[in-house]
Design a protein around this motif. Sequence first.
Motif, PDB file in Angstrom:
ATOM      1  N   ALA A 244       0.205  -1.268  -0.156  1.00 30.46           N
ATOM      2  CA  ALA A 244       0.162  -0.199   0.268  1.00 30.46           C
ATOM      3  C   ALA A 244       1.003   1.545  -0.184  1.00 30.46           C
ATOM      4  O   ALA A 244      -0.037   1.790  -0.507  1.00 30.46           O
ATOM      5  CB  ALA A 244      -1.000  -0.463   1.689  1.00 30.46           C
ATOM      6  N   VAL A 245       1.589   1.025   0.793  1.00 29.21           N
ATOM      7  CA  VAL A 245       3.347   2.708   0.748  1.00 29.21           C
ATOM      8  C   VAL A 245       3.787   2.387  -0.960  1.00 29.21           C
ATOM      9  O   VAL A 245       2.987   3.992  -1.186  1.00 29.21           O
ATOM     10  CB  VAL A 245       4.565   2.056   1.961  1.00 29.21           C
ATOM     11  CG1 VAL A 245       5.580   3.584   1.750  1.00 29.21           C
ATOM     12  CG2 VAL A 245       3.427   2.156   2.748  1.00 29.21           C
ATOM     13  N   LEU A 246       3.926   1.789  -1.104  1.00 26.90           N
ATOM     14  CA  LEU A 246       4.702   1.851  -2.303  1.00 26.90           C
ATOM     15  C   LEU A 246       3.335   2.162  -3.656  1.00 26.90           C
ATOM     16  O   LEU A 246       3.870   3.210  -4.351  1.00 26.90           O
ATOM     17  CB  LEU A 246       4.783  -0.091  -2.973  1.00 26.90           C
ATOM     18  CG  LEU A 246       6.166  -0.480  -2.378  1.00 26.90           C
ATOM     19  CD1 LEU A 246       6.770  -1.683  -3.089  1.00 26.90           C
ATOM     20  CD2 LEU A 246       7.320   0.472  -2.285  1.00 26.90           C
ATOM     21  N   THR A 247       2.336   1.880  -3.348  1.00 33.84           N
ATOM     22  CA  THR A 247       1.148   2.756  -4.274  1.00 33.84           C
ATOM     23  C   THR A 247       1.079   3.987  -4.407  1.00 33.84           C
ATOM     24  O   THR A 247       0.781   5.045  -4.958  1.00 33.84           O
ATOM     25  CB  THR A 247       0.178   1.582  -4.365  1.00 33.84           C
ATOM     26  OG1 THR A 247       0.615   0.023  -4.431  1.00 33.84           O
ATOM     27  CG2 THR A 247      -1.222   2.289  -5.322  1.00 33.84           C
ATOM     28  N   ALA A 248       0.946   3.950  -2.625  1.00 37.06           N
ATOM     29  CA  ALA A 248       0.657   5.805  -2.244  1.00 37.06           C
ATOM     30  C   ALA A 248       2.025   6.792  -3.385  1.00 37.06           C
ATOM     31  O   ALA A 248       1.970   7.821  -3.815  1.00 37.06           O
ATOM     32  CB  ALA A 248       0.681   5.852  -1.172  1.00 37.06           C
ATOM     33  N   LEU A 252       1.730   9.822  -6.190  1.00 30.31           N
ATOM     34  CA  LEU A 252       2.832  11.221  -5.226  1.00 30.31           C
ATOM     35  C   LEU A 252       3.240  11.263  -6.984  1.00 30.31           C
ATOM     36  O   LEU A 252       3.564  12.039  -6.910  1.00 30.31           O
ATOM     37  CB  LEU A 252       3.419  10.400  -3.968  1.00 30.31           C
ATOM     38  CG  LEU A 252       2.111  10.844  -2.626  1.00 30.31           C
ATOM     39  CD1 LEU A 252       3.084  10.887  -1.781  1.00 30.31           C
ATOM     40  CD2 LEU A 252       1.265  12.096  -3.335  1.00 30.31           C
ATOM     41  N   ALA A 253       4.573   9.706  -7.297  1.00 25.99           N
ATOM     42  CA  ALA A 253       5.459  10.349  -7.912  1.00 25.99           C
ATOM     43  C   ALA A 253       4.337  10.530  -9.551  1.00 25.99           C
ATOM     44  O   ALA A 253       4.914  11.593 -10.301  1.00 25.99           O
ATOM     45  CB  ALA A 253       6.335   9.623  -8.436  1.00 25.99           C
ATOM     46  N   ALA A 264      11.769  12.727  -5.611  1.00 24.99           N
ATOM     47  CA  ALA A 264      11.449  13.047  -3.669  1.00 24.99           C
ATOM     48  C   ALA A 264      10.439  11.825  -3.904  1.00 24.99           C
ATOM     49  O   ALA A 264      11.084  11.036  -2.602  1.00 24.99           O
ATOM     50  CB  ALA A 264      11.038  13.998  -2.455  1.00 24.99           C
ATOM     51  N   ALA A 265       9.599  11.441  -4.297  1.00 28.60           N
ATOM     52  CA  ALA A 265       8.847  10.442  -4.372  1.00 28.60           C
ATOM     53  C   ALA A 265       8.944   9.489  -4.622  1.00 28.60           C
ATOM     54  O   ALA A 265       9.397   8.048  -4.320  1.00 28.60           O
ATOM     55  CB  ALA A 265       7.087  11.005  -4.463  1.00 28.60           C
TER      56      ALA A 265
END
Length: 459
Positions: A244-248, A252-253, A264-265
Amino acid sequence: MRTRSLRWRLTWVLLKAVMVAWLVWMGCQVWQQRMERTGLWDASLRDIAAQVLGSMPDGLKALPARARPPKPNGARDWKMSFQVWVDGRNVVYSPAAPLEPLKPDFRDGFATRVIDGERWRVYSLTEPQRGITVQVGRSKYQIVNEMRGWIAWSVLAAALIFVLFGIAVWGVIGRSLRPLTALRRTLLERKPLDLTPLHAPGLPSEFRPLVDAFNGQLERVDNAVQHERRFIADAAHELRTPLAVLTAHADLALRADTIEEKNAALQRLSAGVRRSARLSEQLLDLARLDAGAGPPPLLPVSLSELVVLVVRDFETLARDRRQRVSLQSEPCTILGDVDQLGILLRNLIDNAVRYAGMDGQVAVSCLHAVRDGVRGVELRVSDNGPGVPQADRGRIFDRFFRVPGQSEPGRADGGSGIGLSLVARIAQIHDARIEPCDGIEGRGFCIAVFFPRAPDPAG
């Protein structure tokens, strides 16, 4: 190849044992009966001769010797034959008696002769005063015929006994095996994952150890299945959050307006990918250890050289964190599996580097040591990070355990709580002793692993 049932085997073996015992008994009885009947027949011949002699009247000398009449039908069925001789003349005789003297020498006593092709047992008794000789005889055919009749009845009775015995044994064994048949039916009706213990009331005591061993195996399989279910559930939970964090981070990127925001993303995404890859690697290592069919062959391994190689792999990560890594080592050889020992070292050093923090210190040592009189090798990995409270040190080797209150929960894996459980599992396989302790200068955290019974490098 067709195998006979246990019921058939037991019945057949018991029948053969009884048959052999009966044959031995029958042989002894035939011999004994023959000896007894020979004695009885001799006594009977003696008594009959005395009775015939005593019943003969005076004046037998005047009786003429008569010609031999035809032998009657069924003469062989006559049980006894006698002759009365006076002055060499056969004056009185039984219908089945032969024409010639039963005992030609006319001496008193027993004799065995062949008359008309048959063996006879004869007895002669003489009264000298009157010149009378009585000869009594019996054909061996009668002895054999009576013995055959006795054997025939014995065999018939034995056959009946064998049939009744076989039916009784077959029935008793069948009744005794009914609980086993019911147990088999219960197993066939069970669901595939039903691992509850078996209950077999009335089962013979000889089969009870088998059922107990099977229940023990069911319990071990059930524990393994439950363990795997918990592992899969925990692993799925642990993987869900990083994904889920990787998807977020990827979203963002994609939505970033500037190159700086996008970079940064992407950096956060790259760090998340590395953490996810590390988590996946540890999960695979843990699954491979649990799925092993047995302990690996333990061969001599230079632990000191392996420590140097693994420390070098973490130089870049330590340099990025401006950490100082010290190594104290002497030639140390242990018995172990080099792949598993590499996993153990990587998790311990990765754990220390991650939690020592920026500008931290990590100390690795591999030295000979003696514990409780046992010579071995002690491996220590220490850091000066936040450490682990004493109350939580007993649980740090549990799978997916996280130390409360730390900025990066867990120890060896950046958040999953798998690394130290891997270390404990590998130490157990190598019969090593593992214990937590204080880190550098009383701060931080340390893991000490003692490998006993190390071979002598000089040898």
